[in-house]
Design an enzyme around this catalytic site. Structure first.
Site, PDB file in Angstrom:
ATOM      1  CG  ASP A  74      -2.014   0.775   1.140  1.00 55.05           C
ATOM      2  OD1 ASP A  74      -3.119   0.445   0.727  1.00 55.05           O
ATOM      3  OD2 ASP A  74      -1.783   2.351   1.110  1.00 55.05           O
ATOM      4  CB  ILE A  75       0.866   4.290  -2.199  1.00 56.34           C
ATOM      5  CG1 ILE A  75       1.931   5.059  -2.547  1.00 56.34           C
ATOM      6  CG2 ILE A  75      -0.284   5.050  -1.822  1.00 56.34           C
ATOM      7  CD1 ILE A  75       1.505   5.667  -4.037  1.00 56.34           C
ATOM      8  CG  ASN A  81     -12.559  -0.585   3.651  1.00 57.45           C
ATOM      9  OD1 ASN A  81     -12.935  -1.053   4.583  1.00 57.45           O
ATOM     10  ND2 ASN A  81     -11.265  -0.119   3.632  1.00 57.45           N
ATOM     11  CD  GLU A  99     -11.947   6.832  -0.213  1.00 54.66           C
ATOM     12  OE1 GLU A  99     -11.926   7.627  -1.383  1.00 54.66           O
ATOM     13  OE2 GLU A  99     -12.208   7.344   0.854  1.00 54.66           O
ATOM     14  CB  VAL A 100      -9.189   1.856  -5.121  1.00 58.75           C
ATOM     15  CG1 VAL A 100      -8.713   1.364  -6.339  1.00 58.75           C
ATOM     16  CG2 VAL A 100      -8.240   2.705  -4.495  1.00 58.75           C
ATOM     17  CG  HIS A 137      -8.550  -2.873  -2.531  1.00 60.77           C
ATOM     18  ND1 HIS A 137      -9.369  -2.175  -3.397  1.00 60.77           N
ATOM     19  CD2 HIS A 137      -8.450  -2.097  -1.222  1.00 60.77           C
ATOM     20  CE1 HIS A 137      -9.904  -1.146  -2.696  1.00 60.77           C
ATOM     21  NE2 HIS A 137      -9.391  -0.977  -1.593  1.00 60.77           N
ATOM     22  CG  HIS A 154      -6.647  -2.783   3.058  1.00 56.88           C
ATOM     23  ND1 HIS A 154      -6.011  -1.685   2.893  1.00 56.88           N
ATOM     24  CD2 HIS A 154      -7.985  -2.549   2.351  1.00 56.88           C
ATOM     25  CE1 HIS A 154      -6.852  -0.873   2.099  1.00 56.88           C
ATOM     26  NE2 HIS A 154      -7.949  -1.272   1.778  1.00 56.88           N
TER      27      HIS A 154
HETATM   28  P1  AMP Z   1      -9.954   1.450   0.277  1.00 61.63           P
HETATM   29  O1  AMP Z   1     -10.356   2.722   1.045  1.00 61.63           O
HETATM   30  O2  AMP Z   1     -10.118   0.195   1.036  1.00 61.63           O
HETATM   31  O3  AMP Z   1     -10.463   1.560  -1.136  1.00 61.63           O
HETATM   32  O4  AMP Z   1      -8.233   1.267  -0.017  1.00 61.63           O
HETATM   33  C1  AMP Z   1      -7.524   2.059  -1.039  1.00 61.63           C
HETATM   34  C2  AMP Z   1      -6.055   1.745  -0.625  1.00 61.63           C
HETATM   35  O5  AMP Z   1      -5.189   1.955  -1.739  1.00 61.63           O
HETATM   36  C3  AMP Z   1      -5.545   3.072   0.344  1.00 61.63           C
HETATM   37  O6  AMP Z   1      -4.967   2.140   1.319  1.00 61.63           O
HETATM   38  C4  AMP Z   1      -4.438   3.737  -0.425  1.00 61.63           C
HETATM   39  O7  AMP Z   1      -3.472   4.034   0.430  1.00 61.63           O
HETATM   40  C5  AMP Z   1      -4.141   2.581  -1.571  1.00 61.63           C
HETATM   41  N1  AMP Z   1      -3.364   2.883  -2.585  1.00 61.63           N
HETATM   42  C6  AMP Z   1      -4.187   4.231  -3.257  1.00 61.63           C
HETATM   43  N2  AMP Z   1      -3.281   4.341  -4.639  1.00 61.63           N
HETATM   44  C7  AMP Z   1      -2.138   3.341  -4.382  1.00 61.63           C
HETATM   45  C8  AMP Z   1      -1.175   3.169  -5.279  1.00 61.63           C
HETATM   46  N3  AMP Z   1      -0.804   3.870  -6.387  1.00 61.63           N
HETATM   47  N4  AMP Z   1      -0.192   1.877  -4.919  1.00 61.63           N
HETATM   48  C9  AMP Z   1      -0.460   1.407  -3.876  1.00 61.63           C
HETATM   49  N5  AMP Z   1      -1.537   1.723  -2.869  1.00 61.63           N
HETATM   50  C10 AMP Z   1      -2.537   2.461  -3.306  1.00 61.63           C
END
Ligand code: AMP
Length: 126
Positions: free
Chosen positions: A39-40, A97, A105-106, A110, A112
């Protein structure tokens, strides 16, 4: 802004770009149908994301539409990453999530994987 997990797949999302090679990632492991990377913005000493390579918005989408092979591959890669990083004895946490209330958010599924320290209560009441 959390996503609507019932929306169609958006192929411009960040993880789709990582899968296409348009954006870099710090790869941890890879299997036929899944990819693991750091994770970034880590929220624990170990914070790894595991994603399917297929176009699935969320756990809901994946569990309904993915093939048995994709689901098995994804599940096994999550477990392998934890084992390979010696996280099993001390314990770790998985989190997915889903949608608006889940805070996703994405819009690409995914999981975690958190570890490396005691992780505290599952949720903090506000
Ligand atoms: P969520 O809130 O469950 O959708 O988590 C999205 C996760 O993606 C967050 O923990 C971010 O830090 C992570 N994230 C966003 N962009 C990147 C990226 N380019 N590389 C790695 N992790 C990312």
């Amino acid at each position: 802004m959390p996503i609507d997990a019932t929306s169609p797949y958006d192929s411009d999302n960040i993880f789709a770009k990582i899968l296409r090679g348009d954006l870099p990632c710090e790869k941890v492991d890879e299997s036929e149908h899944s990819l693991a990377f750091h994770d970034i913005n880590p929220l624990a000493p170990v914070h790894i994301l595991v994603i399917p390579k297929g176009a699935y918005v969320s756990w809901d989408d994946f569990s309904a539409k993915a093939s048995d092979a994709e689901i098995a591959d994804f599940t096994r890669l999550v477990g392998k990453v934890a084992r390979d990083r010696q996280m099993v004895q001390q314990g770790y946490r998985l989190l997915a999530n889903v949608g608006k209330r889940g805070g996703q958010e994405v819009p690409h599924l995914h999981v975690h994987l958190f570890g490396g320290e005691p992780l505290g209560p599952m949720l903090a009441r506000q």
